[in-house]
Motif scaffolding. Structure first.
Motif, PDB file in Angstrom:
ATOM      1  N   HIS A 168      11.381 -25.057 -22.559  1.00 60.01           N
ATOM      2  CA  HIS A 168      12.409 -24.016 -22.662  1.00 60.01           C
ATOM      3  C   HIS A 168      11.813 -22.644 -22.967  1.00 60.01           C
ATOM      4  O   HIS A 168      12.542 -21.658 -23.074  1.00 60.01           O
ATOM      5  CB  HIS A 168      13.428 -24.380 -23.749  1.00 60.01           C
ATOM      6  N   LEU A 169      10.509 -22.607 -23.153  1.00 56.08           N
ATOM      7  CA  LEU A 169       9.842 -21.325 -23.431  1.00 56.08           C
ATOM      8  C   LEU A 169       9.359 -20.711 -22.124  1.00 56.08           C
ATOM      9  O   LEU A 169       9.133 -21.415 -21.147  1.00 56.08           O
ATOM     10  CB  LEU A 169       8.623 -21.547 -24.332  1.00 56.08           C
ATOM     11  N   ALA A 170       9.170 -19.400 -22.142  1.00 51.20           N
ATOM     12  CA  ALA A 170       8.484 -18.736 -21.026  1.00 51.20           C
ATOM     13  C   ALA A 170       7.040 -18.458 -21.471  1.00 51.20           C
ATOM     14  O   ALA A 170       6.760 -18.406 -22.673  1.00 51.20           O
ATOM     15  CB  ALA A 170       9.200 -17.438 -20.674  1.00 51.20           C
ATOM     16  N   TYR A 171       6.155 -18.298 -20.500  1.00 48.35           N
ATOM     17  CA  TYR A 171       4.731 -18.083 -20.807  1.00 48.35           C
ATOM     18  C   TYR A 171       4.274 -16.849 -20.051  1.00 48.35           C
ATOM     19  O   TYR A 171       4.348 -16.816 -18.810  1.00 48.35           O
ATOM     20  CB  TYR A 171       3.916 -19.330 -20.412  1.00 48.35           C
ATOM     21  N   ASP A 172       3.844 -15.868 -20.795  1.00 45.04           N
ATOM     22  CA  ASP A 172       3.502 -14.579 -20.205  1.00 45.04           C
ATOM     23  C   ASP A 172       2.066 -14.592 -19.678  1.00 45.04           C
ATOM     24  O   ASP A 172       1.120 -14.677 -20.466  1.00 45.04           O
ATOM     25  CB  ASP A 172       3.657 -13.498 -21.295  1.00 45.04           C
ATOM     26  N   ARG A 173       1.900 -14.515 -18.380  1.00 47.77           N
ATOM     27  CA  ARG A 173       0.573 -14.538 -17.741  1.00 47.77           C
ATOM     28  C   ARG A 173      -0.309 -15.657 -18.306  1.00 47.77           C
ATOM     29  O   ARG A 173      -1.345 -15.395 -18.919  1.00 47.77           O
ATOM     30  CB  ARG A 173      -0.133 -13.194 -17.922  1.00 47.77           C
ATOM     31  N   PRO A 174       0.100 -16.916 -18.119  1.00 50.57           N
ATOM     32  CA  PRO A 174      -0.673 -18.020 -18.707  1.00 50.57           C
ATOM     33  C   PRO A 174      -2.081 -18.110 -18.117  1.00 50.57           C
ATOM     34  O   PRO A 174      -2.250 -18.009 -16.904  1.00 50.57           O
ATOM     35  CB  PRO A 174       0.160 -19.257 -18.360  1.00 50.57           C
ATOM     36  N   SER A 175      -3.051 -18.293 -18.985  1.00 46.98           N
ATOM     37  CA  SER A 175      -4.442 -18.422 -18.520  1.00 46.98           C
ATOM     38  C   SER A 175      -4.657 -19.842 -17.999  1.00 46.98           C
ATOM     39  O   SER A 175      -3.872 -20.749 -18.305  1.00 46.98           O
ATOM     40  CB  SER A 175      -5.388 -18.150 -19.699  1.00 46.98           C
ATOM     41  N   PRO A 176      -5.730 -20.081 -17.245  1.00 45.10           N
ATOM     42  CA  PRO A 176      -6.015 -21.451 -16.779  1.00 45.10           C
ATOM     43  C   PRO A 176      -6.103 -22.449 -17.940  1.00 45.10           C
ATOM     44  O   PRO A 176      -5.643 -23.585 -17.827  1.00 45.10           O
ATOM     45  CB  PRO A 176      -7.364 -21.300 -16.065  1.00 45.10           C
ATOM     46  N   LYS A 177      -6.636 -22.019 -19.089  1.00 44.54           N
ATOM     47  CA  LYS A 177      -6.744 -22.943 -20.225  1.00 44.54           C
ATOM     48  C   LYS A 177      -5.363 -23.286 -20.774  1.00 44.54           C
ATOM     49  O   LYS A 177      -5.100 -24.426 -21.168  1.00 44.54           O
ATOM     50  CB  LYS A 177      -7.597 -22.328 -21.345  1.00 44.54           C
ATOM     51  N   GLY A 187       3.045 -32.266 -20.073  1.00 47.91           N
ATOM     52  CA  GLY A 187       3.348 -32.606 -18.690  1.00 47.91           C
ATOM     53  C   GLY A 187       4.003 -31.467 -17.926  1.00 47.91           C
ATOM     54  O   GLY A 187       4.667 -31.700 -16.915  1.00 47.91           O
ATOM     55  N   LEU A 188       3.832 -30.234 -18.404  1.00 43.66           N
ATOM     56  CA  LEU A 188       4.450 -29.080 -17.728  1.00 43.66           C
ATOM     57  C   LEU A 188       3.535 -28.604 -16.609  1.00 43.66           C
ATOM     58  O   LEU A 188       2.364 -28.311 -16.837  1.00 43.66           O
ATOM     59  CB  LEU A 188       4.672 -27.924 -18.712  1.00 43.66           C
ATOM     60  N   VAL A 189       4.079 -28.528 -15.405  1.00 40.00           N
ATOM     61  CA  VAL A 189       3.254 -28.070 -14.287  1.00 40.00           C
ATOM     62  C   VAL A 189       3.798 -26.786 -13.672  1.00 40.00           C
ATOM     63  O   VAL A 189       3.087 -26.081 -12.970  1.00 40.00           O
ATOM     64  CB  VAL A 189       3.116 -29.151 -13.201  1.00 40.00           C
ATOM     65  N   ASP A 190       5.052 -26.485 -13.943  1.00 39.40           N
ATOM     66  CA  ASP A 190       5.652 -25.251 -13.425  1.00 39.40           C
ATOM     67  C   ASP A 190       6.151 -24.448 -14.603  1.00 39.40           C
ATOM     68  O   ASP A 190       6.771 -25.003 -15.492  1.00 39.40           O
ATOM     69  CB  ASP A 190       6.867 -25.568 -12.548  1.00 39.40           C
ATOM     70  N   CYS A 191       5.869 -23.144 -14.607  1.00 32.64           N
ATOM     71  CA  CYS A 191       6.446 -22.336 -15.676  1.00 32.64           C
ATOM     72  C   CYS A 191       6.760 -20.962 -15.119  1.00 32.64           C
ATOM     73  O   CYS A 191       6.249 -20.570 -14.076  1.00 32.64           O
ATOM     74  CB  CYS A 191       5.516 -22.243 -16.875  1.00 32.64           C
ATOM     75  N   TYR A 192       7.627 -20.229 -15.806  1.00 39.65           N
ATOM     76  CA  TYR A 192       7.937 -18.870 -15.389  1.00 39.65           C
ATOM     77  C   TYR A 192       6.703 -18.013 -15.587  1.00 39.65           C
ATOM     78  O   TYR A 192       6.120 -18.019 -16.660  1.00 39.65           O
ATOM     79  CB  TYR A 192       9.072 -18.291 -16.233  1.00 39.65           C
ATOM     80  N   ILE A 193       6.303 -17.323 -14.575  1.00 39.02           N
ATOM     81  CA  ILE A 193       5.136 -16.457 -14.699  1.00 39.02           C
ATOM     82  C   ILE A 193       5.589 -15.025 -14.466  1.00 39.02           C
ATOM     83  O   ILE A 193       6.178 -14.713 -13.440  1.00 39.02           O
ATOM     84  CB  ILE A 193       4.031 -16.851 -13.701  1.00 39.02           C
ATOM     85  N   ASP A 194       5.337 -14.186 -15.457  1.00 36.37           N
ATOM     86  CA  ASP A 194       5.751 -12.785 -15.333  1.00 36.37           C
ATOM     87  C   ASP A 194       4.637 -11.990 -14.667  1.00 36.37           C
ATOM     88  O   ASP A 194       3.486 -12.121 -15.045  1.00 36.37           O
ATOM     89  CB  ASP A 194       6.036 -12.219 -16.726  1.00 36.37           C
TER      90      ASP A 194
END
Ligand code: ACO
Length: 194
Positions: A168-177, A187-194
């Motif tokens: 339920h969280l968003a992730y701001d510019r998630p790094s590969p790590k 098990g999250l493979v898709d997330c909102y990417i700003d």
């Protein structure tokens, strides 16, 4: 991460949370918390190859929805005490003290920053939606402590305090790590990417 002062003066628990409103009022303590936040922000930016830090004490003071979680670790300084000879101990003759207190060096080892972020999404019909989710804005564990479960511990603590679920969280510019971390633990493979 070492500081010129004893970090336990300002970080009493293993994980401490700071907002603009909950920063210490005493100038000397405030200066120390700000120094810790600024150093972690710089280290995180360096680890992610960013030009400048996402997390600074100045930004925290100016952002009412932001919360920074700081994690410390008490690293033992003294070597472990020698194991007593079981035979001697049985007869009550052991020279080894029954329990040796070990000195510890408190280190700051990580941080996670969250805050509300306005995101504009386009749905499957091409309509633009505005949502304002809680967003992971920055996340860093010191290189010496990565891949030992510290990130998970800090993340879980944040989830409990924020009463959130990872999906339920968003992730701001998630790094590969971070993407690897989210895949492995949740098990999250898709997330909102700003
Ligand atoms: N390469 C790839 N995946 C990694 C790495 C790495 N070097 N380090 C951690 N991970 C992922 C993997 O999935 C790993 O599992 P594995 O060891 O079985 O492959 C898992 O995270 C380990 O979990 P933890 O030990 O709980 O996490 P850790 O303490 O390492 O913290 C963190 C994770 C914060 C992402 C840390 O690796 C870090 O500080 N990285 C550098 C900074 C960074 O990229 N931060 C995210 C910025 S993006 C944002 O905040 C929105």
């Amino acid at each position: 991460m070492d500081f010129r002062f004893d970090v336990t003066q300002v970080l009493r628990k293993r994980i401490s949370v700071f907002t603009a409103d909950s920063l210490p009022r005493h100038p000397a303590l405030l200066e120390r918390v700000m120094e810790i936040i600024d150093e972690l922000g710089v280290a995180s930016a360096k680890a992610q190859g960013l030009r400048g830090p996402v997390t600074t004490s100045t930004k925290l003071c100016a952002s009412p929805t932001h919360r920074v979680y700081l994690m410390k670790h008490e690293a033992p300084i003294d070597p472990p005490p020698p194991l007593p000879d079981p035979a001697l101990e049985y007869e009550g003759m052991s020279d080894a003290p029954p329990r040796m207190m070990r000195r510890k060096r408190p280190l700051v080892i990580g941080m996670i920053k969250v805050g509300i972020k306005n995101l504009f999404l386009v749905d499957e019909y091409g309509r633009q939606l505005q949502i304002s989710p809680l967003c992971v804005l920055d996340f860093y564990i010191h290189e010496d402590y990565q891949r030992k479960g510290c990130g998970r511990e800090l993340f879980d603590y944040m989830l409990t305090i924020e009463m959130q679920r990872p999906g339920h969280l968003a992730y701001d510019r998630p790094s590969p790590k971070l993407l690897g971390f989210l895949r492995k633990h949740f098990g999250l493979v898709d997330c909102y990417i700003d």
